[in-house]
Design a protein around this motif. Structure first.
Motif, PDB file in Angstrom:
ATOM      1  N   SER A 188     -42.845  33.341  12.115  1.00  0.00           N
ATOM      2  CA  SER A 188     -42.820  33.931  13.448  1.00  0.00           C
ATOM      3  C   SER A 188     -41.623  33.394  14.222  1.00  0.00           C
ATOM      4  O   SER A 188     -41.314  32.205  14.145  1.00  0.00           O
ATOM      5  CB  SER A 188     -44.127  33.588  14.185  1.00  0.00           C
ATOM      6  N   THR A 215     -41.468  38.562  20.128  1.00  0.00           N
ATOM      7  CA  THR A 215     -41.793  37.839  18.906  1.00  0.00           C
ATOM      8  C   THR A 215     -41.734  38.780  17.716  1.00  0.00           C
ATOM      9  O   THR A 215     -42.271  39.889  17.762  1.00  0.00           O
ATOM     10  CB  THR A 215     -43.195  37.217  18.980  1.00  0.00           C
ATOM     11  N   SER A 216     -41.071  38.349  16.664  1.00  0.00           N
ATOM     12  CA  SER A 216     -41.090  39.057  15.388  1.00  0.00           C
ATOM     13  C   SER A 216     -41.769  38.164  14.364  1.00  0.00           C
ATOM     14  O   SER A 216     -41.554  36.946  14.346  1.00  0.00           O
ATOM     15  CB  SER A 216     -39.675  39.383  14.926  1.00  0.00           C
ATOM     16  N   THR A 257     -35.621  39.681  15.645  1.00  0.00           N
ATOM     17  CA  THR A 257     -35.583  40.349  14.342  1.00  0.00           C
ATOM     18  C   THR A 257     -34.501  39.751  13.453  1.00  0.00           C
ATOM     19  O   THR A 257     -34.739  39.441  12.280  1.00  0.00           O
ATOM     20  CB  THR A 257     -35.346  41.852  14.533  1.00  0.00           C
ATOM     21  N   LYS A 309     -47.040  42.053  18.781  1.00  0.00           N
ATOM     22  CA  LYS A 309     -46.414  40.794  18.398  1.00  0.00           C
ATOM     23  C   LYS A 309     -46.706  39.648  19.346  1.00  0.00           C
ATOM     24  O   LYS A 309     -46.536  38.505  19.008  1.00  0.00           O
ATOM     25  CB  LYS A 309     -44.904  41.003  18.245  1.00  0.00           C
ATOM     26  N   HIS A 348     -39.615  43.414   7.510  1.00  0.00           N
ATOM     27  CA  HIS A 348     -38.253  43.079   7.905  1.00  0.00           C
ATOM     28  C   HIS A 348     -37.351  43.100   6.667  1.00  0.00           C
ATOM     29  O   HIS A 348     -37.497  42.263   5.773  1.00  0.00           O
ATOM     30  CB  HIS A 348     -38.204  41.704   8.574  1.00  0.00           C
ATOM     31  N   ASP A 370     -35.701  40.848  21.767  1.00  0.00           N
ATOM     32  CA  ASP A 370     -36.282  41.607  20.666  1.00  0.00           C
ATOM     33  C   ASP A 370     -35.321  41.712  19.488  1.00  0.00           C
ATOM     34  O   ASP A 370     -35.691  41.459  18.329  1.00  0.00           O
ATOM     35  CB  ASP A 370     -36.666  42.995  21.165  1.00  0.00           C
ATOM     36  N   GLU A 391     -44.079  43.125  23.534  1.00  0.00           N
ATOM     37  CA  GLU A 391     -42.868  42.582  24.148  1.00  0.00           C
ATOM     38  C   GLU A 391     -43.095  42.489  25.658  1.00  0.00           C
ATOM     39  O   GLU A 391     -43.683  43.400  26.261  1.00  0.00           O
ATOM     40  CB  GLU A 391     -41.660  43.463  23.848  1.00  0.00           C
ATOM     41  N   ALA A 402     -36.732  48.170  15.785  1.00  0.00           N
ATOM     42  CA  ALA A 402     -36.829  46.716  15.799  1.00  0.00           C
ATOM     43  C   ALA A 402     -36.582  46.121  17.177  1.00  0.00           C
ATOM     44  O   ALA A 402     -36.904  44.951  17.402  1.00  0.00           O
ATOM     45  CB  ALA A 402     -35.837  46.115  14.800  1.00  0.00           C
TER      46      ALA A 402
END
Length: 333
Positions: A269, A236-237, A285, A4, A254, A281, A193, A164
């Motif tokens: 994003s 980042t998700s 999400t 990510k 998701h 994190d 991450e 997640a």
């Protein structure tokens, strides 16, 4: 697992005369179905790969749904008298916290839905509204609790998925290990991450790049912006790494716990900066599931978080929303 964030280390910094290349240590490997990269400065030139691999192995045995012998897998299969460890309890308590603050947008009990949609270790199922409705009856983090170090479920079909945000937590765990060894300057990256502490010996910052949210399952995307961190984590998700396309329709991984369907909004994003990677994190999400307008309201309330949101407008172009202090992290030229 998705990559990510790309992190960029400007290794040319070590060429200046005051830095010995031997003091810059690199450890890399595989964990949680993804890769990890750790760089740290150590005048004693200690190599911690064995210890780090051991920590990450134990971590997987606690919270990986891809390991059938993990604590979380045993709980999901309703084995009796499963003892919880600190990793699991920390994840559970953080999940409960973020579940409440995001008003259910972040909910680890979506695991049966994640599997049904084909984004987990289980086999993809045929999806229709009746199937979704039947699963939603046992989705909800209020249906499960910890009592006397044991999991109590209101319905045995309730299952947990910490994927997640577990990678974010594992970043914190490795950072704590490095702290315990007296390491004061490092960057830890696991599955995209990142947590960063300290600076290079010449005072330069570690540099991290946030990538463009371009649909791409296999490779790294070009960098969008670069930022500097010290004592902060970023996660980042996005909907551009793990997704499926059926009959021309894109389904991101998701899942909205309220509808049972993949979240559908114009957020592409979400990058969140905070003091702990588990916090970044999990919130990234939840925010991605919320959608843009709810995310803006949420972030104005939760000023302990800084974030960059990338979304598409009506014409398909990138637009950006960032919290007031996010600009402080942008790389200074």
């Amino acid at each position: 697992m998705q990559n990510k964030i790309n992190f960029i280390l400007l290794l040319f910094l070590i060429s200046y005369s005051g830095i010995s290349q031997k003091e810059l240590m690199f450890v890399e490997g595989f964990a949680q179905g993804t890769t990890y990269h750790i760089t740290y400065l150590d005048t004693n030139e200690r190599f911690f790969k064995k210890e780090i691999d051991s920590i990450l192995h134990d971590f997987d045995l606690s919270v990986s749904t891809y390991n059938p012998n993990s604590i979380i897998s045993k709980i999901n299969s309703n084995q009796e008298n499963v003892e919880l460890d600190n990793y699991f309890v920390t994840c559970f308590n953080k999940a409960k916290e973020i579940y409440k603050t995001t008003k259910g947008a972040f909910d680890p009990t979506v695991y049966p839905l994640v599997n049904a949609w084909g984004f987990g270790p289980g086999k993809k199922e045929k999806i229709d509204s009746k199937k979704i409705d039947s699963i939603l009856r046992f989705v909800g983090f209020d249906l499960i609790k910890i009592k006397s170090n044991r999991i109590i479920k209101k319905d045995p079909r309730v299952c947990l998925d910490f994927n997640a945000f577990a990678q974010g937590y594992s970043v914190d765990v490795i950072a704590e290990f490095l702290n315990s060894k007296g390491i004061t300057s490092y960057i830890v990256e696991i599955g995209g991450e990142v947590y960063v502490k300290g600076k290079m010996l010449d005072g330069s910052n570690w540099i991290i790049a946030i990538e463009k949210p371009i649909d791409n399952k296999a490779a790294e995307n070009p960098a969008l912006i670069t930022i500097n961190l010290d004592g902060f984590a970023i996660a980042t998700s996005g909907n551009y790494r793990k997704y499926s396309i059926e009959n021309g329709v894109k389904y991101a991984h998701h899942i909205d716990p309220k509808t049972g369907y993949p979240a559908k909004n114009n957020l592409l994003s979400v990058s969140v900066v905070s003091k702990k990677c588990i916090t970044s994190d999990a919130n990234a999400t939840g925010i991605l599931v919320m959608g843009l307008e709810k995310a803006k309201k949420f972030l104005k309330k939760h000023t302990e978080l800084d974030a960059l949101l990338i979304y598409s407008d009506d014409t398909g172009n990138y637009q950006y929303y960032e919290t007031p202090n996010f600009n402080l992290f942008r790389k200074k030229e």
